[in-house]
Enzyme design. Structure first.
Site, PDB file in Angstrom:
ATOM      1  N   SER A  82       0.800  -1.228   0.000  1.00 39.66           N
ATOM      2  CA  SER A  82       0.000   0.000   0.000  1.00 39.66           C
ATOM      3  C   SER A  82       0.827   1.269   0.000  1.00 39.66           C
ATOM      4  CB  SER A  82      -0.927   0.005   1.221  1.00 39.66           C
ATOM      5  OG  SER A  82      -0.177  -0.102   2.416  1.00 39.66           O
ATOM      6  N   GLY A 123      -1.834  -4.164   1.275  1.00 39.15           N
ATOM      7  CA  GLY A 123      -1.911  -5.321   2.150  1.00 39.15           C
ATOM      8  C   GLY A 123      -1.064  -6.506   1.748  1.00 39.15           C
ATOM      9  N   ASN A 148       4.459  -5.646   5.364  1.00 33.67           N
ATOM     10  CA  ASN A 148       3.500  -6.683   5.745  1.00 33.67           C
ATOM     11  C   ASN A 148       4.120  -8.065   5.892  1.00 33.67           C
ATOM     12  OD1 ASN A 148       1.227  -4.858   5.573  1.00 33.67           O
ATOM     13  ND2 ASN A 148       1.440  -4.991   3.347  1.00 33.67           N
ATOM     14  N   ASP A 188      -2.422   6.533  10.409  1.00 31.33           N
ATOM     15  CA  ASP A 188      -1.502   5.661  11.134  1.00 31.33           C
ATOM     16  C   ASP A 188      -0.089   6.151  10.867  1.00 31.33           C
ATOM     17  OD1 ASP A 188      -0.876   4.793   8.539  1.00 31.33           O
ATOM     18  OD2 ASP A 188      -2.073   2.978   8.694  1.00 31.33           O
ATOM     19  N   HIS A 190       0.946   5.209   6.288  1.00 35.52           N
ATOM     20  CA  HIS A 190       0.365   5.677   5.023  1.00 35.52           C
ATOM     21  C   HIS A 190       0.307   7.204   4.961  1.00 35.52           C
ATOM     22  CE1 HIS A 190      -1.280   1.575   5.707  1.00 35.52           C
ATOM     23  NE2 HIS A 190      -0.909   1.440   4.442  1.00 35.52           N
TER      24      HIS A 190
END
Length: 253
Positions: A26, A59, A91, A210, A213
């Site tokens: 992402s 993701g 991730n 967060d 991002h």
């Protein structure tokens, strides 16, 4: 006759046109992590003279991008002379007692495996970040593509007045690039360099949901940092950097 010659020339030039493909998560992908954020891959094209196709998906990890067949699709798509930039890490970490479908086996050895437990109680053997990345690199190189391995971007986590040191996947990315003789861009440290100069207060304003991002303004800075790292390296892609790209801020690390 002249028309046929021109058509043939056009088709030939089209077949030889180079494209940059992006594979990542992402932080690179269109739409970022949602809620108005965006990935840096959306802004790379303005700094290059050849088109960019952003195949990054939110993701994903090196493992899930592999398991979903996305690397296979990319390998089948690229042609000789194309460029592929691969950036994973956010991730890929361990997920705890139950496998999340993204975690890699711990470590940086190609043939290391781990057995994980699925939500239904079944077990599955998984491989390391190095395994998934190296398999993709080998296949892409076999197609004649030029592969660039990029370390993941930093989170908005600070140690004093500087961005905190990177996680283990930064080193893993560097190692797999060296092992497979492809270009490595230390995107983590080039972004950190830019952020350190901008300062924590301004940078934090780019992270609305967060610490991972960014808003488009932050993604633009992250894209510029990648270009700076590219210009400071040895990849032939830097010959495709345009005037705007050559004017991005900061220097070589």
């Amino acid at each position: 006759m002249l028309h046929k010659v021109l058509v043939s020339l056009f088709l030939s030039l089209g077949a030889c046109a180079q494209t940059v493909y992006l594979a990542g998560d992402s932080t690179m992908a269109p739409g970022g992590g949602g809620s108005g954020t965006d990935g840096w891959g959306q802004y790379l094209g303005q700094y290059l003279t050849i088109p960019v196709v952003n195949d990054a998906i939110a993701g994903r990890s090196a493992r899930s991008y592999t398991d979903e067949g996305r690397f296979t699709t990319l390998i089948n798509t690229v042609k000789k002379g194309d460029f592929v930039i691969i950036e994973f890490g956010h991730n890929d970490g361990l997920s705890g007692a139950v496998d999340n479908g993204r975690e890699d086996a711990f470590g940086d050895v190609y043939n290391t495996t781990a057995t994980v437990t699925e939500a239904d109680g079944s077990t599955l053997v998984i491989h390391t970040f190095t395994f998934y990345m190296q398999n993709a690199i080998v296949s892409l190189k076999a197609k004649g593509a030029t592969v660039i391995i990029s370390s993941q971007t930093p989170d908005n986590i600070w140690s004093g007045t500087t961005i905190a040191a990177g996680p283990r996947f930064v080193l893993y990315a560097q190692e797999v690039a060296a092992t497979n003789a492809v270009t490595y861009v230390d995107h983590y440290d080039y972004v950190a360099q830019a952020y350190d100069k901008i300062g924590e207060t301004a940078v934090t304003a780019w992270y609305p949901i967060d610490h991972t991002h960014t808003l488009p303004a932050g993604a633009q800075v992250v894209a510029q940092a990648f270009v700076r790292g590219l210009l400071c390296g040895s990849s032939t892609l830097k010959a495709k950097v345009n005037a705007a790209g050559n004017a991005v801020p900061n220097g070589c690390l």
